[in-house]
Design a protein around this motif. Structure first.
Motif, PDB file in Angstrom:
ATOM      1  N   ALA A  41      51.477  80.164 115.421  1.00 43.63           N
ATOM      2  CA  ALA A  41      50.109  79.963 114.941  1.00 43.63           C
ATOM      3  C   ALA A  41      49.116  80.263 116.050  1.00 43.63           C
ATOM      4  CB  ALA A  41      49.925  78.533 114.437  1.00 43.63           C
ATOM      5  N   TYR A  70      44.331  80.706 103.002  1.00 42.97           N
ATOM      6  CA  TYR A  70      44.297  79.252 102.902  1.00 42.97           C
ATOM      7  C   TYR A  70      42.927  78.756 103.344  1.00 42.97           C
ATOM      8  CZ  TYR A  70      49.216  80.485 103.148  1.00 42.97           C
ATOM      9  OH  TYR A  70      50.425  81.088 102.937  1.00 42.97           O
ATOM     10  N   HIS A  81      48.133  84.146 106.506  1.00 38.74           N
ATOM     11  CA  HIS A  81      49.427  84.343 107.157  1.00 38.74           C
ATOM     12  C   HIS A  81      49.900  85.761 106.905  1.00 38.74           C
ATOM     13  CE1 HIS A  81      52.501  83.643 103.801  1.00 38.74           C
ATOM     14  NE2 HIS A  81      53.267  84.294 104.660  1.00 38.74           N
ATOM     15  N   PHE A  93      50.603  82.805 111.518  1.00 39.38           N
ATOM     16  CA  PHE A  93      49.572  82.022 110.845  1.00 39.38           C
ATOM     17  C   PHE A  93      48.345  82.026 111.752  1.00 39.38           C
ATOM     18  CE2 PHE A  93      47.369  78.145 109.593  1.00 39.38           C
ATOM     19  CZ  PHE A  93      47.558  78.081 108.217  1.00 39.38           C
ATOM     20  N   SER A  95      44.258  81.014 112.048  1.00 48.26           N
ATOM     21  CA  SER A  95      43.152  80.243 111.483  1.00 48.26           C
ATOM     22  C   SER A  95      41.881  80.499 112.270  1.00 48.26           C
ATOM     23  CB  SER A  95      43.481  78.748 111.488  1.00 48.26           C
ATOM     24  OG  SER A  95      43.772  78.298 112.802  1.00 48.26           O
ATOM     25  N   THR A 165      57.921  77.672 116.005  1.00 45.58           N
ATOM     26  CA  THR A 165      58.500  76.852 114.943  1.00 45.58           C
ATOM     27  C   THR A 165      59.996  77.119 114.790  1.00 45.58           C
ATOM     28  OG1 THR A 165      56.392  77.021 113.754  1.00 45.58           O
ATOM     29  CG2 THR A 165      58.297  76.201 112.519  1.00 45.58           C
ATOM     30  N   GLN A 208      58.016  70.309 106.765  1.00 43.97           N
ATOM     31  CA  GLN A 208      57.609  70.597 108.138  1.00 43.97           C
ATOM     32  C   GLN A 208      57.447  69.300 108.923  1.00 43.97           C
ATOM     33  OE1 GLN A 208      54.279  72.951 106.198  1.00 43.97           O
ATOM     34  NE2 GLN A 208      54.289  73.893 108.244  1.00 43.97           N
ATOM     35  N   GLU A 233      56.986  72.986 116.342  1.00 43.82           N
ATOM     36  CA  GLU A 233      57.094  72.657 114.919  1.00 43.82           C
ATOM     37  C   GLU A 233      58.507  72.946 114.419  1.00 43.82           C
ATOM     38  OE1 GLU A 233      55.311  74.113 110.633  1.00 43.82           O
ATOM     39  OE2 GLU A 233      54.016  74.369 112.393  1.00 43.82           O
ATOM     40  N   PHE A 249      52.991  78.982 102.994  1.00 40.98           N
ATOM     41  CA  PHE A 249      52.629  77.725 103.647  1.00 40.98           C
ATOM     42  C   PHE A 249      51.977  76.802 102.625  1.00 40.98           C
ATOM     43  CE2 PHE A 249      53.068  80.809 106.954  1.00 40.98           C
ATOM     44  CZ  PHE A 249      53.671  80.110 107.990  1.00 40.98           C
ATOM     45  N   THR A 251      49.087  74.084 102.046  1.00 44.53           N
ATOM     46  CA  THR A 251      47.831  73.695 102.680  1.00 44.53           C
ATOM     47  C   THR A 251      47.811  72.226 103.081  1.00 44.53           C
ATOM     48  OG1 THR A 251      46.672  75.382 101.389  1.00 44.53           O
ATOM     49  CG2 THR A 251      45.327  73.680 102.413  1.00 44.53           C
ATOM     50  N   ALA A 254      49.985  71.871 106.209  1.00 44.34           N
ATOM     51  CA  ALA A 254      49.406  72.547 107.372  1.00 44.34           C
ATOM     52  C   ALA A 254      48.193  71.790 107.898  1.00 44.34           C
ATOM     53  CB  ALA A 254      49.020  73.980 107.002  1.00 44.34           C
TER      54      ALA A 254
END
Length: 263
Positions: A41, A70, A81, A93, A95, A165, A208, A233, A249, A251, A254
Motif C-alpha cells: 500500500a 474505493y 487497487h 493499493f 490511496s 502483506t 485481514q 499485514e 479489497f 472497504t 481497509a
C-alpha cells in the motif's frame, strides 16, 4: 525497471526506514519457502503533481491495470487497487487524501509541502521509495496529526510502502489469520484491534489483520523524533461464487487497517 526489481527496492526501503521488525515477522512465519506478498500500500495527496495517477503510472507501465475503486468518507480518502495479469505478482493499493475537504490549516501545510517537490524526481519510478520530497517541521507534523493521522504520516515519511502483506493462503502451519495473530502476539507484537483483531470474514471473501506500526526515528527540521512508521499485514482470501479466489479489497476492513499507523 522490471517488476521484481521495483518490489525489491520497495521492500528494502520498507525494512530499512519504515518497518525494521519485518524481518522478525518473516522469521516467525517462514516455513519451507519464501513468503508470498499479497499486496503493498502507498499513500499520497490528491494534489498535482503527486495525485493517485502519478503513483499508479510506473505500475501501469509494467503491465498493471486499475481494477478497483474505493472511498473512505470519514477519513477523506479515495483509493484504487491495481493488479497484474500474472496473479503471482503483488497487488498495489494506492490511496490519496482529499485535501480540499480538510481544514484551511491542513490545506496550507500540505500545499507548502507539495510545492517543494522537484517535478523531475517524478520522472523515475524511484520516487515511489524515495521517502520525503520536502522539508517538514515537527510542529507542522503535530498539527496535521491533530486532524488527520494519515496526513501526518505521509508528511513525515513521504513515499514508500507503508505495509507489505503476507498471503496467509500460502501458509501450511498457520492456516488462519487468528493463528497468525496468536503467533505474533506470543512474540510480543501488538495486533491492530480497531474493528477487531480480524477484519472481514469468509462471507466477504477476505480476512485481514495487521501489526501496529513500528516506532521509528524521523528527522524533522527541528530535530529527530520517534513516530509510527510501517506495519505488516496478513490477508486470507476465499473463493468467489465462480471459483477463483477473491482479488479485491473490502472497504470496511481497509478503513480499520489504515489505523495501524495511528499514534
Amino acid at each position: 525497471m522490471a517488476v521484481e526489481q521495483l518490489f525489491n527496492l520497495l521492500w528494502q526501503d520498507y525494512i530499512a526506514r519504515l518497518c525494521p521488525s519485518a524481518h522478525q515477522v518473516q522469521q516467525l512465519l517462514q516455513e519451507d519457502e519464501a513468503l508470498n506478498n499479497d499486496h503493498i500500500a502507498l499513500r499520497t495527496f490528491n494534489l498535482a503533481p503527486v495525485g493517485i495517477e502519478t503513483l499508479a503510472k510506473p505500475f501501469i507501465a509494467l503491465g498493471y491495470e486499475v481494477v478497483g475503486h474505493y472511498s473512505f468518507a470519514a477519513k477523506k480518502l479515495d483509493a484504487i487497487h491495481l493488479q497484474h495479469a500474472d496473479l503471482s505478482l503483488p497487488k498495489v493499493f494506492i490511496s490519496e487524501l482529499k485535501v480540499e475537504q480538510c481544514s484551511a490549516e491542513l490545506q496550507d501545510i500540505v500545499h507548502r509541502l507539495v510545492k517543494q517537490i522537484d517535478r523531475s524526481t517524478l520522472q523515475s519510478s524511484a520516487f515511489l521509495f524515495a521517502g520525503r520530497l520536502w522539508d517538514l517541521s515537527f510542529s507542522d507534523y503535530q498539527q496535521l496529526a491533530q486532524e488527520s493521522e494519515y496526513a501526518a504520516w505521509l508528511a513525515a515519511h513521504g513515499y514508500g510502502a507503508n505495509h507489505f502483506t503476507v498471503n496467509v493462503n500460502q501458509l501450511q502451519r498457520l492456516t488462519s489469520v487468528e493463528q497468525v495473530n496468536q503467533r505474533l502476539a506470543e512474540s510480543g507484537f501488538t495486533i491492530n484491534q480497531s474493528g477487531g483483531a480480524v477484519k472481514g470474514n469468509p462471507k466477504v471473501m477476505l480476512e485481514q489483520s495487521s501489526t501496529m506500526a513500528d516506532m521509528v526515528s524521523v528527522r524533522f527540521q527541528d530535530g529527530e523524533q520517534t513516530i509510527p512508521g510501517g506495519f505488516y499485514e496478513f490477508a486470507k482470501r476465499y473463493p468467489t461464487a465462480e471459483g477463483p479466489l477473491y482479488q479485491g479489497f473490502v472497504t470496511a476492513s481497509a478503513d480499520k487497517i489504515f489505523e495501524s499507523t495511528h499514534q
